[in-house]
Design an enzyme around this catalytic site. Structure first.
Site, PDB file in Angstrom:
ATOM      1  N   GLU A   1       0.890  -1.180   0.000  1.00 37.56           N
ATOM      2  CA  GLU A   1       0.000   0.000   0.000  1.00 37.56           C
ATOM      3  C   GLU A   1       0.912   1.209   0.000  1.00 37.56           C
ATOM      4  OE1 GLU A   1      -3.230   0.025  -0.186  1.00 37.56           O
ATOM      5  OE2 GLU A   1      -3.793  -2.021   0.310  1.00 37.56           O
TER       6      GLU A   1
ATOM      7  N   CYS B   1      -2.437   9.233   2.180  1.00 37.48           N
ATOM      8  CA  CYS B   1      -2.051   8.642   0.898  1.00 37.48           C
ATOM      9  C   CYS B   1      -3.076   9.034  -0.159  1.00 37.48           C
ATOM     10  CB  CYS B   1      -1.959   7.125   1.027  1.00 37.48           C
ATOM     11  SG  CYS B   1      -3.402   6.411   1.796  1.00 37.48           S
TER      12      CYS B   1
HETATM   13  P1  NAD Z   1       7.808   5.753   4.893  1.00 41.85           P
HETATM   14  O1  NAD Z   1       7.942   5.034   3.609  1.00 41.85           O
HETATM   15  O2  NAD Z   1       8.858   6.717   5.251  1.00 41.85           O
HETATM   16  O3  NAD Z   1       7.735   4.692   6.117  1.00 41.85           O
HETATM   17  C1  NAD Z   1       6.756   3.685   6.160  1.00 41.85           C
HETATM   18  C2  NAD Z   1       7.290   2.483   6.935  1.00 41.85           C
HETATM   19  O4  NAD Z   1       8.306   1.839   6.179  1.00 41.85           O
HETATM   20  C3  NAD Z   1       7.940   2.841   8.278  1.00 41.85           C
HETATM   21  O5  NAD Z   1       7.609   1.847   9.218  1.00 41.85           O
HETATM   22  C4  NAD Z   1       9.420   2.869   7.959  1.00 41.85           C
HETATM   23  O6  NAD Z   1      10.211   2.564   9.077  1.00 41.85           O
HETATM   24  C5  NAD Z   1       9.541   1.809   6.861  1.00 41.85           C
HETATM   25  N1  NAD Z   1      10.556   2.134   5.848  1.00 41.85           N
HETATM   26  C6  NAD Z   1      10.632   3.268   5.112  1.00 41.85           C
HETATM   27  N2  NAD Z   1      11.670   3.208   4.240  1.00 41.85           N
HETATM   28  C7  NAD Z   1      12.270   2.019   4.443  1.00 41.85           C
HETATM   29  C8  NAD Z   1      13.411   1.374   3.874  1.00 41.85           C
HETATM   30  N3  NAD Z   1      14.115   1.943   2.918  1.00 41.85           N
HETATM   31  N4  NAD Z   1      13.747   0.152   4.328  1.00 41.85           N
HETATM   32  C9  NAD Z   1      13.028  -0.436   5.304  1.00 41.85           C
HETATM   33  N5  NAD Z   1      11.941   0.132   5.879  1.00 41.85           N
HETATM   34  C10 NAD Z   1      11.560   1.340   5.466  1.00 41.85           C
HETATM   35  O7  NAD Z   1       6.374   6.455   4.903  1.00 41.85           O
HETATM   36  P2  NAD Z   1       5.764   7.519   5.925  1.00 41.85           P
HETATM   37  O8  NAD Z   1       6.457   8.818   5.757  1.00 41.85           O
HETATM   38  O9  NAD Z   1       5.662   6.919   7.284  1.00 41.85           O
HETATM   39  O10 NAD Z   1       4.261   7.625   5.348  1.00 41.85           O
HETATM   40  C11 NAD Z   1       3.935   8.354   4.216  1.00 41.85           C
HETATM   41  C12 NAD Z   1       3.900   7.498   2.955  1.00 41.85           C
HETATM   42  O11 NAD Z   1       3.067   6.364   3.142  1.00 41.85           O
HETATM   43  C13 NAD Z   1       3.286   8.251   1.771  1.00 41.85           C
HETATM   44  O12 NAD Z   1       3.984   7.926   0.607  1.00 41.85           O
HETATM   45  C14 NAD Z   1       1.863   7.727   1.728  1.00 41.85           C
HETATM   46  O13 NAD Z   1       1.229   7.858   0.474  1.00 41.85           O
HETATM   47  C15 NAD Z   1       2.077   6.295   2.109  1.00 41.85           C
HETATM   48  N6  NAD Z   1       0.866   5.678   2.648  1.00 41.85           N
HETATM   49  C16 NAD Z   1       0.186   4.823   1.835  1.00 41.85           C
HETATM   50  C17 NAD Z   1      -1.011   4.264   2.277  1.00 41.85           C
HETATM   51  C18 NAD Z   1      -1.807   3.349   1.387  1.00 41.85           C
HETATM   52  O14 NAD Z   1      -2.691   2.662   1.894  1.00 41.85           O
HETATM   53  N7  NAD Z   1      -1.555   3.308   0.087  1.00 41.85           N
HETATM   54  C19 NAD Z   1      -1.489   4.546   3.567  1.00 41.85           C
HETATM   55  C20 NAD Z   1      -0.741   5.408   4.367  1.00 41.85           C
HETATM   56  C21 NAD Z   1       0.433   5.964   3.897  1.00 41.85           C
END
Ligand code: NAD
Length: 457
Positions: A211, A245
């Site tokens: 997601e 998102c």
């Molecule tokens: P993020 O990608 O920075 O982090 C999300 C999760 O992934 C965290 O738990 C983080 O620790 C982990 N993570 C991030 N990069 C990683 C990597 N390189 N390796 C391993 N783990 C990693 O996202 P955020 O800033 O917390 O949230 C915002 C993003 O999430 C936006 O892009 C938003 O659109 C998306 N989002 C999508 C949905 C959906 O259902 N499509 C819902 C909520 C948020």
């Protein structure tokens, strides 16, 4: 968490999954019902934790806990509806049937902006389907995870380990992705995160539910009810400080109503109440971090340097140096700017004129993401085109409501760089189970399928 602690955690999760899966599904549902009751009792307290950590305004935080409660209710009903099909067999005295079984341990990696609801989408389904879950929350939302775990521990009796929380950053997420014992990894976050983690899960042929980011658009047609439209746009673009998102990022407005629509939007954006998320009446809280603020400003500066018309976007309420409040930005563009093609997780709304609906739909779809989309119209031909196979290419397509604020009953998720996953309602539960096709021969002969002859005599 060191390796030894991680091993203990995974072992515990595996052990509890083996016990849990033998409980009849409706009994699993009963425990989820009790969990929902506990969330009801703690609704205000949990919402306060969300507001404190993720900086959402109180009413949105309450809505988020409500979403978790709704998921529990949905899952309770589902626990009696994990249906498998029965198909007619081509052979006499044979029956063909689908059986659905639990996967085992589910790994759940979540983002900061829905620190409880997205976990609930995953956990409630995973649990009634007979799985345990290891949850790696966002480093911005550990208290939210603790709050949920505490509520679960209160009602779960012998099954407390069904939810295990793995606090940490990217390294912990990587541990989950590389671990063959974790049958399904459900990861919510940026597209970048998905692109880095997905190959790790695929390399071990694990199951994935992604997601990821969106870049959502709405189209405003000449027949639209503009009062309703402006309200829908304002909530989608500015609600949650543009950090959903599904937040609305791009708007295509028919030239006949463009001037009126922009004027109304400017007035509406001016009237929005930006302030402390705990304060009653606040409609927009701060951005999650300074980093997020800097990213927003970089994008706006880049647009301004090209002479693009940017209205708003500046930092306000700076008397509180730790918080990053911003005025939502309206960006009026004549052509598609590169900045519009990226997801900037902040309240920036690009507005562009269109003449022909087909062009507007083309522009809407012409980005790498495919999460949410809307059309505002009272013309049935326009809305049906938008919903048709030649219309929106997103996982979510709305008519006369904004791009954000989905209900749990439908399957949630999007296409292309959004990752293709579906969670929450409809038949998303199937992602948390493995399908067995069983052929049962209740006759005394052994006919082969497709009429194949294999006579041993
Ligand atoms: P993020 O990608 O920075 O982090 C999300 C999760 O992934 C965290 O738990 C983080 O620790 C982990 N993570 C991030 N990069 C990683 C990597 N390189 N390796 C391993 N783990 C990693 O996202 P955020 O800033 O917390 O949230 C915002 C993003 O999430 C936006 O892009 C938003 O659109 C998306 N989002 C999508 C949905 C959906 O259902 N499509 C819902 C909520 C948020």
């Amino acid at each position: 968490m060191n390796n030894k602690e991680y091993e203990v955690l995974v072992k515990k999760s595996k052990e509890i999954s083996l016990k849990w899966r033998t409980l009849p599904a409706p009994q699993r549902g009963e425990l989820i019902r009790l969990f929902g009751e506990e969330l009801r009792l703690q609704k205000v307290q949990l919402a306060q934790t969300i507001t404190k950590e993720a900086r959402k305004i109180h009413t949105e935080s309450l809505g988020e806990v409500q979403e978790a409660i709704d998921m529990c209710d949905f899952a309770v009903g589902l626990s009696r509806q994990l249906y498998g099909l029965t198909m007619p067999s081509e052979r006499p005295n044979h029956r063909l049937q689908e059986l659905w079984h639990p996967l085992g341990v589910v790994g759940c990696i979540t983002a900061f902006n829905f620190p409880m609801a997205v976990f609930a989408w995953n956990f409630c389904l995973a649990a009634v389907c007979g799985n345990s879950i290891i949850w790696k929350p966002s480093p911005h939302a550990n208290q939210c995870a603790k709050g949920i775990k505490k509520a679960w521990d209160k009602v779960s009796g012998d099954f407390a380990d069904l939810i295990l929380v793995l606090e940490g950053g990217n390294e912990e997420a990587v541990l989950i992705c590389k671990d063959k014992r974790i049958a399904l990894v459900s990861a919510t976050g940026s597209t970048q995160m998905g692109k880095e983690l997905a190959p790790m899960v695929s390399a071990r042929l694990g199951k994935l539910l992604l997601e990821l980011g969106g870049n959502n658009a709405a189209i405003v047609c000449p027949s639209a009810d503009l009062d309703l439209t402006i309200k829908g746009i304002a909530f989608s673009a500015c609600g949650t400080t543009g950090q959903r998102c599904t937040s609305l990022r791009r708007l295509f407005v028919h030239e006949d109503i463009y001037d009126d629509c922009v004027k109304r939007l400017r007035n509406c954006f001016d009237d929005l109440i930006i302030g402390c998320p705990t304060k009653e009446g606040s409609q927009i809280g701060p951005l999650i971090s300074e980093e997020s603020y800097n990213r927003m400003q970089e994008i706006l500066d880049s647009l301004k340097s090209k002479g693009v018309d940017v209205i708003g976007g500046e930092r306000i309420n700076i008397e509180d140096p730790k918080e990053f409040y911003v005025k939502p930005a309206l960006v009026l563009v004549d052509t598609i700017e590169d900045e519009m093609l990226k997801e900037t997780f902040a309240p920036i709304l690009y507005v562009k004129k269109y003449l022909d609906l087909k062009d507007a739909i083309f522009m809407q779809n012409n980005v790498s993401q495919g999460l949410s989309s809307s059309i505002f119209t009272n013309d049935m031909r326009e809305s049906e085109l938008f919903l048709s196979e030649s219309g929106s290419d997103c996982g979510i397509a709305n008519v006369n409501i904004g791009t954000s604020g989905a209900e749990i009953g439908g399957a949630f998720g999007g296409e292309k760089d959004t990752g293709g996953g579906r969670e929450s309602g409809s038949d998303a539960w199937k992602n948390y189970m493995r399908r067995v096709t069983a052929t049962i021969n209740y006759g005394d002969e052994l006919p082969l399928a497709q009429g194949v002859e294999f006579d041993e005599s």
